[in-house]
Design an enzyme around this catalytic site. Structure first.
Site, PDB file in Angstrom:
ATOM      1  N   ARG A 158      -9.337 -13.070  -8.981  1.00 46.23           N
ATOM      2  CA  ARG A 158      -9.379 -12.624 -10.397  1.00 46.23           C
ATOM      3  C   ARG A 158     -10.427 -13.413 -11.158  1.00 46.23           C
ATOM      4  O   ARG A 158     -11.194 -12.869 -11.934  1.00 46.23           O
ATOM      5  CB  ARG A 158      -8.002 -12.772 -11.045  1.00 46.23           C
ATOM      6  CG  ARG A 158      -7.058 -11.591 -10.899  1.00 46.23           C
ATOM      7  CD  ARG A 158      -6.903 -11.133  -9.474  1.00 46.23           C
ATOM      8  NE  ARG A 158      -6.029 -10.012  -9.275  1.00 46.23           N
ATOM      9  CZ  ARG A 158      -4.839 -10.085  -8.669  1.00 46.23           C
ATOM     10  NH1 ARG A 158      -4.383 -11.252  -8.212  1.00 46.23           N
ATOM     11  NH2 ARG A 158      -4.125  -8.995  -8.501  1.00 46.23           N
ATOM     12  N   ASP A 187      -8.923  -9.819  -3.315  1.00 47.35           N
ATOM     13  CA  ASP A 187      -8.074  -8.914  -4.101  1.00 47.35           C
ATOM     14  C   ASP A 187      -8.977  -7.914  -4.786  1.00 47.35           C
ATOM     15  O   ASP A 187     -10.170  -7.835  -4.457  1.00 47.35           O
ATOM     16  CB  ASP A 187      -7.208  -9.711  -5.089  1.00 47.35           C
ATOM     17  CG  ASP A 187      -5.863  -9.047  -5.348  1.00 47.35           C
ATOM     18  OD1 ASP A 187      -5.874  -7.866  -5.753  1.00 47.35           O
ATOM     19  OD2 ASP A 187      -4.823  -9.683  -5.159  1.00 47.35           O
ATOM     20  N   HIS A 248      -4.460  -3.767  -2.783  1.00 49.16           N
ATOM     21  CA  HIS A 248      -5.307  -4.820  -3.367  1.00 49.16           C
ATOM     22  C   HIS A 248      -6.636  -4.952  -2.616  1.00 49.16           C
ATOM     23  O   HIS A 248      -7.210  -6.038  -2.538  1.00 49.16           O
ATOM     24  CB  HIS A 248      -4.576  -6.166  -3.372  1.00 49.16           C
ATOM     25  CG  HIS A 248      -3.372  -6.183  -4.275  1.00 49.16           C
ATOM     26  ND1 HIS A 248      -3.468  -6.311  -5.642  1.00 49.16           N
ATOM     27  CD2 HIS A 248      -2.049  -6.073  -3.995  1.00 49.16           C
ATOM     28  CE1 HIS A 248      -2.252  -6.282  -6.169  1.00 49.16           C
ATOM     29  NE2 HIS A 248      -1.376  -6.129  -5.205  1.00 49.16           N
ATOM     30  N   ASP A 304       1.839  -6.766  -0.397  1.00 51.74           N
ATOM     31  CA  ASP A 304       2.578  -6.508  -1.636  1.00 51.74           C
ATOM     32  C   ASP A 304       2.039  -5.273  -2.363  1.00 51.74           C
ATOM     33  O   ASP A 304       0.868  -4.906  -2.199  1.00 51.74           O
ATOM     34  CB  ASP A 304       2.486  -7.727  -2.571  1.00 51.74           C
ATOM     35  CG  ASP A 304       1.047  -8.104  -2.895  1.00 51.74           C
ATOM     36  OD1 ASP A 304       0.188  -7.995  -2.000  1.00 51.74           O
ATOM     37  OD2 ASP A 304       0.772  -8.485  -4.052  1.00 51.74           O
ATOM     38  N   GLU A 305       2.899  -4.655  -3.157  1.00 49.65           N
ATOM     39  CA  GLU A 305       2.525  -3.649  -4.171  1.00 49.65           C
ATOM     40  C   GLU A 305       1.557  -2.589  -3.646  1.00 49.65           C
ATOM     41  O   GLU A 305       0.518  -2.330  -4.261  1.00 49.65           O
ATOM     42  CB  GLU A 305       1.860  -4.362  -5.370  1.00 49.65           C
ATOM     43  CG  GLU A 305       2.726  -5.405  -6.015  1.00 49.65           C
ATOM     44  CD  GLU A 305       2.026  -6.142  -7.142  1.00 49.65           C
ATOM     45  OE1 GLU A 305       2.644  -6.295  -8.203  1.00 49.65           O
ATOM     46  OE2 GLU A 305       0.870  -6.584  -6.963  1.00 49.65           O
ATOM     47  N   TRP A 374       9.038 -13.422  -3.529  1.00 49.22           N
ATOM     48  CA  TRP A 374       8.408 -13.574  -4.844  1.00 49.22           C
ATOM     49  C   TRP A 374       9.127 -12.822  -5.950  1.00 49.22           C
ATOM     50  O   TRP A 374       9.024 -13.177  -7.116  1.00 49.22           O
ATOM     51  CB  TRP A 374       6.939 -13.130  -4.780  1.00 49.22           C
ATOM     52  CG  TRP A 374       6.680 -11.659  -4.526  1.00 49.22           C
ATOM     53  CD1 TRP A 374       6.753 -11.016  -3.329  1.00 49.22           C
ATOM     54  CD2 TRP A 374       6.271 -10.680  -5.479  1.00 49.22           C
ATOM     55  NE1 TRP A 374       6.426  -9.690  -3.466  1.00 49.22           N
ATOM     56  CE2 TRP A 374       6.123  -9.453  -4.791  1.00 49.22           C
ATOM     57  CE3 TRP A 374       6.012 -10.704  -6.849  1.00 49.22           C
ATOM     58  CZ2 TRP A 374       5.741  -8.270  -5.416  1.00 49.22           C
ATOM     59  CZ3 TRP A 374       5.623  -9.527  -7.478  1.00 49.22           C
ATOM     60  CH2 TRP A 374       5.497  -8.330  -6.756  1.00 49.22           C
ATOM     61  N   TYR A 401       6.059 -18.962 -10.749  1.00 47.00           N
ATOM     62  CA  TYR A 401       4.716 -18.417 -11.006  1.00 47.00           C
ATOM     63  C   TYR A 401       4.126 -19.148 -12.214  1.00 47.00           C
ATOM     64  O   TYR A 401       4.709 -19.151 -13.311  1.00 47.00           O
ATOM     65  CB  TYR A 401       4.772 -16.918 -11.304  1.00 47.00           C
ATOM     66  CG  TYR A 401       4.648 -16.016 -10.084  1.00 47.00           C
ATOM     67  CD1 TYR A 401       4.875 -16.494  -8.795  1.00 47.00           C
ATOM     68  CD2 TYR A 401       4.302 -14.666 -10.228  1.00 47.00           C
ATOM     69  CE1 TYR A 401       4.759 -15.653  -7.691  1.00 47.00           C
ATOM     70  CE2 TYR A 401       4.178 -13.826  -9.120  1.00 47.00           C
ATOM     71  CZ  TYR A 401       4.418 -14.328  -7.855  1.00 47.00           C
ATOM     72  OH  TYR A 401       4.298 -13.495  -6.769  1.00 47.00           O
ATOM     73  N   ASP A 403       1.487 -18.298 -13.832  1.00 45.15           N
ATOM     74  CA  ASP A 403       0.837 -17.469 -14.862  1.00 45.15           C
ATOM     75  C   ASP A 403       1.837 -17.125 -15.974  1.00 45.15           C
ATOM     76  O   ASP A 403       1.465 -16.491 -16.963  1.00 45.15           O
ATOM     77  CB  ASP A 403       0.194 -16.206 -14.273  1.00 45.15           C
ATOM     78  CG  ASP A 403       1.157 -15.331 -13.503  1.00 45.15           C
ATOM     79  OD1 ASP A 403       2.238 -15.815 -13.096  1.00 45.15           O
ATOM     80  OD2 ASP A 403       0.831 -14.145 -13.300  1.00 45.15           O
ATOM     81  N   TRP A 451      -1.516 -16.838 -10.370  1.00 43.20           N
ATOM     82  CA  TRP A 451      -2.377 -15.641 -10.460  1.00 43.20           C
ATOM     83  C   TRP A 451      -3.266 -15.830 -11.683  1.00 43.20           C
ATOM     84  O   TRP A 451      -2.809 -16.348 -12.704  1.00 43.20           O
ATOM     85  CB  TRP A 451      -1.519 -14.378 -10.599  1.00 43.20           C
ATOM     86  CG  TRP A 451      -0.571 -14.233  -9.457  1.00 43.20           C
ATOM     87  CD1 TRP A 451       0.763 -14.522  -9.459  1.00 43.20           C
ATOM     88  CD2 TRP A 451      -0.887 -13.811  -8.127  1.00 43.20           C
ATOM     89  NE1 TRP A 451       1.293 -14.297  -8.208  1.00 43.20           N
ATOM     90  CE2 TRP A 451       0.309 -13.855  -7.375  1.00 43.20           C
ATOM     91  CE3 TRP A 451      -2.060 -13.390  -7.489  1.00 43.20           C
ATOM     92  CZ2 TRP A 451       0.363 -13.513  -6.025  1.00 43.20           C
ATOM     93  CZ3 TRP A 451      -2.008 -13.045  -6.152  1.00 43.20           C
ATOM     94  CH2 TRP A 451      -0.810 -13.100  -5.440  1.00 43.20           C
ATOM     95  N   THR A 452      -4.510 -15.368 -11.586  1.00 46.83           N
ATOM     96  CA  THR A 452      -5.454 -15.786 -12.622  1.00 46.83           C
ATOM     97  C   THR A 452      -6.052 -14.637 -13.445  1.00 46.83           C
ATOM     98  O   THR A 452      -7.159 -14.765 -13.964  1.00 46.83           O
ATOM     99  CB  THR A 452      -6.574 -16.638 -11.988  1.00 46.83           C
ATOM    100  OG1 THR A 452      -7.240 -15.862 -10.990  1.00 46.83           O
ATOM    101  CG2 THR A 452      -6.030 -17.910 -11.372  1.00 46.83           C
ATOM    102  N   GLU A 453      -5.306 -13.523 -13.572  1.00 42.39           N
ATOM    103  CA  GLU A 453      -5.799 -12.467 -14.463  1.00 42.39           C
ATOM    104  C   GLU A 453      -6.099 -13.038 -15.848  1.00 42.39           C
ATOM    105  O   GLU A 453      -7.093 -12.710 -16.471  1.00 42.39           O
ATOM    106  CB  GLU A 453      -4.768 -11.340 -14.621  1.00 42.39           C
ATOM    107  CG  GLU A 453      -4.636 -10.426 -13.419  1.00 42.39           C
ATOM    108  CD  GLU A 453      -3.571 -10.904 -12.455  1.00 42.39           C
ATOM    109  OE1 GLU A 453      -3.219 -12.111 -12.466  1.00 42.39           O
ATOM    110  OE2 GLU A 453      -3.078 -10.069 -11.658  1.00 42.39           O
TER     111      GLU A 453
HETATM  112  C1  ACM Z   1       2.665 -10.586  -6.150  1.00 44.39           C
HETATM  113  O1  ACM Z   1       2.894 -11.244  -7.187  1.00 44.39           O
HETATM  114  N1  ACM Z   1       2.151  -9.361  -6.246  1.00 44.39           N
HETATM  115  C2  ACM Z   1       2.947 -11.114  -4.832  1.00 44.39           C
END
Ligand code: ACM
Length: 530
Positions: A158, A187, A248, A304-305, A374, A401, A403, A451-453
């Site tokens: 990110r 990502d 991702h 993930d996702e 997570w 987390y 963030d 996470w660095t968004e």
């Molecule tokens: C995640 O936070 N999508 C692993």
């Protein structure tokens, strides 16, 4: 106050202090050492360090090597006296990473049966020396970690922070006895690691970041990676790369559109094409280079996702045909098959797969995979992983987390029925241990994940990471019986002063107004329950 009243209050206070001292861990927690040692007692007097302090070695080459660092550390403190002995011996029969430390006014002995243990004895010794400005208080410490995996995840897709920042964080992690850097290098916004066989991954995929898609390419060369892996290894930190798939994947599919699983708009190329053999050839080639670069026994494959490219897995004739031909249970079955194929690629190279908790459903043998839990709102996924026989690393969004904001007054970062205070990080995993009852052996450990968004520069990176990194060290290292949250918080100001010497821009939980939030680019926003 009457004379009697005074004695009643004084007696109550004495009783309260006595009760505190009798708490398991209270003495351990009083030594100015973070994370709190498993067992410790304090004695009288102190050892004065300096140029006259002899450094003796009893043990192999590693103890000799460390002795040079000890000499360099103690010399600036002045004249000094006594001795410091480093003892590295199998015959001590201390578990891996465990150490003992004994200090009296005459000398200190740091002992272990493993290089990591001896190194951690030195890190604890350094903290005591800094606390006494070169006078190390007499004590006996017998210490060993609660968990084998004590990690920090840094997302540099990110936003990219670079080698010097990563090295600074590795130094601080080592002092805190954290031993894993989980490096999220791949990502949607950017591909940050040079892969020789696919140069466009960094030439094209390395361009852009979360708030600026036009930013020039930023990435680590393979020489950079080797340098950081070696720097980490010197500090007994293992670096585990994450290659997130099948979702991702946008940075990779921007570079090589033929790898794309379809999709439109922001979802175009979000997944790899899950059915073409060429996708798996590409993945195997990349993993070959990762295996060369990272000696860790693990490769993190994400998982993930997946969101199926937000629909392309339902609509693509090629994908639908594959699902029918292979009698898969729709896109869900295809996702599971994809993960199994990648797990086989990793296993064929002698490594163990780590994946986010979605991969439980793929049905990989528990001997071949480790699960990262997570989704804090899906506690049953932790239980499922354990019941299925997997080893588990815990990094639930709440409270691990980074963030998430650490103060209700903060405006940039995540909230989800609350936020993540350092006290909650340090108190983990006690609130979820009832779920793991009977499966404690399968808990490999835990990590804080950043996470660095909404983290566009190193100022905000520091602000979100610190001081919570000390909290996660306490959570991962200190046995439950030795934890004393109030005393842990009392030790924190000293840690903050040490961060000052490193120009780290932390959040001060004792005086939030003294550390205002760093500014953030426009797109950095508050995200609630997401
Ligand atoms: C995640 O936070 N999508 C692993």
């Amino acid at each position: 106050m009457t004379h009697n009243g005074f004695f009643t209050v004084a007696r109550r206070m004495l009783l309260a202090v006595a009760a505190l001292l009798m708490l398991p861990g209270a003495v351990s927690a009083q030594l100015p050492v973070i994370p709190t040692p498993a067992k410790a007692s304090a004695g009288r007097g102190a050892l004065a360090l300096g140029t006259a302090t002899a450094v003796n070695v009893c043990g192999g080459a590693y103890a000799d090597e460390l002795a040079d660092s000890v000499r360099a550390f103690i010399a600036p403190y002045g004249a000094g006296e006594g001795s410091v002995t480093l003892m590295l011996a199998d015959s001590l029969r201390l578990p891996d990473e465990a150490y003992t430390l004994e200090v009296s006014p005459d000398g200190a002995t740091l002992a272990a049966s493993s290089p990591a243990g001896l190194y951690y004895a030195f890190e604890a010794f350094r903290q005591l020396a800094r606390a006494g400005n070169g006078k190390v208080q007499s004590c006996r410490v017998s210490d060993a970690p609660r968990f084998a995996w004590r990690g920090f995840m840094l997302d540099e897709s990110r936003h990219f922070f670079g080698k010097e920042k990563v090295k600074q964080y590795l130094d601080i992690m080592a002092s805190l006895r954290l031993n894993v850097l989980h490096w999220h290098l791949v990502d949607e916004p950017g591909w940050r690691i040079e892969i020789k066989r696919y140069p466009r991954l960094t030439e094209v995929g390395g361009r852009g970041n979360w708030h600026d898609p036009e930013a020039p390419a930023q990435f680590y060369t393979q020489d950079d990676i080797r340098e950081i892996v070696a720097y980490a290894a010197d500090r007994h930190i293992m670096v585990v790369p994450e290659f997130d798939m099948p979702g991702h994947a946008s940075a990779a599919t921007r570079a090589y559109p033929e790898l794309s699983g379809g999709g439109e708009g922001q979802w175009a190329g979000f997944t790899f094409n899950p059915v073409r053999d060429s996708t798996f050839t590409f993945i195997a080639d990349v993993i070959d280079e990762l295996v060369e670069l990272f000696p860790a026994p693990y490769i993190h494959i994400g998982g993930d996702e997946v969101h199926y490219g937000n629909s392309s897995w339902y609509t693509s004739p090629e994908i639908q045909q594959y699902i029918a031909d292979n009698k898969l249970d729709g896109p869900v079955g295809l996702e599971r098959e994809f993960i199994r194929r990648v797990a086989d690629i990793v296993a064929a190279r002698g490594k163990t797969v780590i994946g986010w908790d979605e991969i439980i459903d793929a049905g990989i043998s528990p001997s071949k995979a480790v699960i990262m839990w997570w989704r804090h709102d899906k506690a049953h996924r932790l239980l499922m992983a354990l019941e299925s026989g997997y080893r588990v690393i815990m990094t639930p969004r709440r409270p691990l987390y980074a963030d998430f904001v650490q103060d209700p007054g903060h405006s940039v970062g995540r909230f989800w029925n609350g936020y993540n205070r350092i006290e909650d990080v340090a108190s983990f995993p006690e609130p979820v241990m009832y779920l793991a009852k009977g499966y404690e052996e399968q808990l490999l450990g835990l990590q804080m994940s950043l996470w660095t968004e909404r983290v566009a520069d190193t100022g905000r990176l520091d602000f979100m990471t610190f001081p919570r990194l000390a909290g996660v060290a306490e959570a991962a290292w200190t046995p439950a019986a030795s934890k004393e949250p109030t005393l842990f918080m009392r030790k924190l100001p000293r840690f903050l002063r040490w961060l000052d010497t490193k120009n780290i821009r932390y959040f001060n939980p004792f005086d939030p107004k003294s550390t205002p939030e760093p500014s953030a680019p426009d797109k950095a926003d508050v995200l609630k329950n997401g």
